[in-house]
Design a protein around this motif. Sequence first.
Motif, PDB file in Angstrom:
ATOM      1  N   SER A 148      -5.780  70.537  40.136  1.00 42.25           N
ATOM      2  CA  SER A 148      -6.292  70.228  38.792  1.00 42.25           C
ATOM      3  C   SER A 148      -5.618  71.028  37.695  1.00 42.25           C
ATOM      4  CB  SER A 148      -7.802  70.436  38.735  1.00 42.25           C
ATOM      5  OG  SER A 148      -8.137  71.789  38.969  1.00 42.25           O
ATOM      6  N   GLN A 149      -5.212  72.266  37.984  1.00 38.96           N
ATOM      7  CA  GLN A 149      -4.563  73.065  36.947  1.00 38.96           C
ATOM      8  C   GLN A 149      -3.221  72.488  36.521  1.00 38.96           C
ATOM      9  OE1 GLN A 149      -4.029  76.932  38.681  1.00 38.96           O
ATOM     10  NE2 GLN A 149      -2.156  76.355  39.713  1.00 38.96           N
ATOM     11  N   LYS A 150      -2.579  71.695  37.374  1.00 39.33           N
ATOM     12  CA  LYS A 150      -1.326  71.034  37.029  1.00 39.33           C
ATOM     13  C   LYS A 150      -1.571  69.615  36.534  1.00 39.33           C
ATOM     14  CE  LYS A 150       1.617  74.205  37.812  1.00 39.33           C
ATOM     15  NZ  LYS A 150       2.508  74.668  36.750  1.00 39.33           N
ATOM     16  N   ALA A 151      -2.811  69.153  36.640  1.00 36.96           N
ATOM     17  CA  ALA A 151      -3.161  67.810  36.161  1.00 36.96           C
ATOM     18  C   ALA A 151      -3.844  67.958  34.801  1.00 36.96           C
ATOM     19  CB  ALA A 151      -4.031  67.108  37.187  1.00 36.96           C
ATOM     20  N   TYR A 152      -5.066  67.513  34.700  1.00 35.49           N
ATOM     21  CA  TYR A 152      -5.750  67.530  33.407  1.00 35.49           C
ATOM     22  C   TYR A 152      -6.692  68.718  33.234  1.00 35.49           C
ATOM     23  CZ  TYR A 152      -3.888  62.959  32.311  1.00 35.49           C
ATOM     24  OH  TYR A 152      -3.044  61.924  32.025  1.00 35.49           O
ATOM     25  N   GLY A 153      -6.748  69.603  34.239  1.00 38.18           N
ATOM     26  CA  GLY A 153      -7.479  70.847  34.114  1.00 38.18           C
ATOM     27  C   GLY A 153      -8.963  70.708  33.868  1.00 38.18           C
ATOM     28  N   TYR A 154      -9.476  71.655  33.127  1.00 40.24           N
ATOM     29  CA  TYR A 154     -10.912  71.769  32.890  1.00 40.24           C
ATOM     30  C   TYR A 154     -11.483  70.589  32.110  1.00 40.24           C
ATOM     31  CZ  TYR A 154     -15.362  73.599  31.250  1.00 40.24           C
ATOM     32  OH  TYR A 154     -16.683  73.752  30.973  1.00 40.24           O
ATOM     33  N   TYR A 155     -10.714  70.038  31.181  1.00 39.72           N
ATOM     34  CA  TYR A 155     -11.239  69.003  30.299  1.00 39.72           C
ATOM     35  C   TYR A 155     -11.121  67.590  30.847  1.00 39.72           C
ATOM     36  CZ  TYR A 155     -11.552  72.682  26.854  1.00 39.72           C
ATOM     37  OH  TYR A 155     -11.882  73.833  26.219  1.00 39.72           O
ATOM     38  N   GLY A 156     -10.267  67.374  31.824  1.00 41.24           N
ATOM     39  CA  GLY A 156     -10.037  66.012  32.286  1.00 41.24           C
ATOM     40  C   GLY A 156      -9.315  65.239  31.192  1.00 41.24           C
ATOM     41  N   ASP A 157      -9.299  63.921  31.292  1.00 40.52           N
ATOM     42  CA  ASP A 157      -8.659  63.132  30.230  1.00 40.52           C
ATOM     43  C   ASP A 157      -9.691  62.558  29.266  1.00 40.52           C
ATOM     44  OD1 ASP A 157      -9.784  61.013  31.637  1.00 40.52           O
ATOM     45  OD2 ASP A 157      -7.979  59.786  31.595  1.00 40.52           O
ATOM     46  N   GLU A 158     -10.935  63.003  29.415  1.00 34.53           N
ATOM     47  CA  GLU A 158     -12.051  62.568  28.568  1.00 34.53           C
ATOM     48  C   GLU A 158     -12.307  61.067  28.677  1.00 34.53           C
ATOM     49  OE1 GLU A 158     -11.258  64.159  24.675  1.00 34.53           O
ATOM     50  OE2 GLU A 158     -11.461  66.222  25.377  1.00 34.53           O
ATOM     51  N   ASP A 159     -11.868  60.458  29.790  1.00 37.20           N
ATOM     52  CA  ASP A 159     -12.132  59.050  30.034  1.00 37.20           C
ATOM     53  C   ASP A 159     -12.497  58.883  31.516  1.00 37.20           C
ATOM     54  OD1 ASP A 159     -12.405  56.315  29.700  1.00 37.20           O
ATOM     55  OD2 ASP A 159     -10.256  55.911  29.692  1.00 37.20           O
ATOM     56  N   LYS A 160     -11.505  58.637  32.357  1.00 38.35           N
ATOM     57  CA  LYS A 160     -11.770  58.367  33.772  1.00 38.35           C
ATOM     58  C   LYS A 160     -11.560  59.580  34.679  1.00 38.35           C
ATOM     59  CE  LYS A 160     -10.563  53.469  33.619  1.00 38.35           C
ATOM     60  NZ  LYS A 160      -9.729  52.435  34.243  1.00 38.35           N
ATOM     61  N   ILE A 161     -10.838  60.572  34.204  1.00 42.89           N
ATOM     62  CA  ILE A 161     -10.540  61.743  35.026  1.00 42.89           C
ATOM     63  C   ILE A 161     -11.470  62.874  34.607  1.00 42.89           C
ATOM     64  CG2 ILE A 161      -8.800  63.449  35.688  1.00 42.89           C
ATOM     65  CD1 ILE A 161      -6.692  61.257  35.053  1.00 42.89           C
ATOM     66  N   GLY A 162     -12.264  63.341  35.548  1.00 39.53           N
ATOM     67  CA  GLY A 162     -13.241  64.375  35.251  1.00 39.53           C
ATOM     68  C   GLY A 162     -12.649  65.775  35.237  1.00 39.53           C
ATOM     69  N   SER A 163     -13.498  66.714  35.001  1.00 39.84           N
ATOM     70  CA  SER A 163     -13.132  68.129  34.961  1.00 39.84           C
ATOM     71  C   SER A 163     -12.659  68.601  36.337  1.00 39.84           C
ATOM     72  CB  SER A 163     -14.365  68.921  34.529  1.00 39.84           C
ATOM     73  OG  SER A 163     -14.111  70.286  34.572  1.00 39.84           O
ATOM     74  N   ASN A 164     -11.592  69.388  36.344  1.00 40.86           N
ATOM     75  CA  ASN A 164     -11.065  70.010  37.574  1.00 40.86           C
ATOM     76  C   ASN A 164     -10.862  69.007  38.701  1.00 40.86           C
ATOM     77  OD1 ASN A 164     -11.063  72.581  36.372  1.00 40.86           O
ATOM     78  ND2 ASN A 164     -13.213  72.846  36.859  1.00 40.86           N
ATOM     79  N   THR A 165     -10.116  67.935  38.410  1.00 42.38           N
ATOM     80  CA  THR A 165      -9.861  66.888  39.393  1.00 42.38           C
ATOM     81  C   THR A 165      -8.403  66.926  39.847  1.00 42.38           C
ATOM     82  OG1 THR A 165     -11.500  65.471  38.316  1.00 42.38           O
ATOM     83  CG2 THR A 165      -9.943  64.397  39.798  1.00 42.38           C
ATOM     84  N   PRO A 166      -8.141  67.232  41.122  1.00 41.16           N
ATOM     85  CA  PRO A 166      -6.768  67.149  41.624  1.00 41.16           C
ATOM     86  C   PRO A 166      -6.359  65.677  41.717  1.00 41.16           C
ATOM     87  CG  PRO A 166      -8.277  67.825  43.369  1.00 41.16           C
ATOM     88  CD  PRO A 166      -9.080  67.702  42.122  1.00 41.16           C
ATOM     89  N   LEU A 167      -5.072  65.412  41.522  1.00 41.56           N
ATOM     90  CA  LEU A 167      -4.601  64.025  41.441  1.00 41.56           C
ATOM     91  C   LEU A 167      -3.398  63.763  42.328  1.00 41.56           C
ATOM     92  CD1 LEU A 167      -4.658  63.561  37.559  1.00 41.56           C
ATOM     93  CD2 LEU A 167      -6.381  62.803  39.189  1.00 41.56           C
TER      94      LEU A 167
END
Length: 182
Positions: A148-167
């Motif tokens: 998640s730290q290399k993806a969207y991190g703590y905030y997610g993308d504020e749409d479909k990707i939640g907080s701290n989500t590995p991708l």
Amino acid sequence: MNKFILLTFILLAAMSCKQPEARRPVSVTSGSFIDASIERNKKLYAREKSQIEKLMKQHKDNNYIASESGFWYYYNTKVEIDSLITPEFGDLVNFNYNVKALNGALIYSKDALKTQNYAMDREELFTGLREGLKLLKTGETATFMFPSQKAYGYYGDEDKIGSNTPLICEVTINSITQNQTK
């Protein structure tokens, strides 16, 4: 009366020579919040790394590579021609990608994200994808696994990707146009 004025003048002169005193903070905070945050992030990364390693063990047929940047990837299509370039600062990269959760559930399809044009390191793109693009040549496709730290991190993308989500992202480079102002 002259002695009184002279004495007052001497006292004022002596008091004005005093050095300014530093103001103390109203409240003193320790680094405990930062220390706790660091500890939380280390545990989160260890948990996500474990999940990704478990996934890699399940798919042993893929030749996984650990990047220096803290994510893993394998080539779906690798171009063996050494003369092809990888993108550098300012190059225009035309690519397609999709985004999945670690369980394989599709979050954004290639069709939904459409073909992207990205000026290397001059535009916003999440960290892992930006670093992953630098590893690929024209015509190559790779699958990246980002904590998640290399993806969207703590905030997610504020749409479909939640907080701290590995991708997991499958990325295909269509073309690289070198920056002419290098």
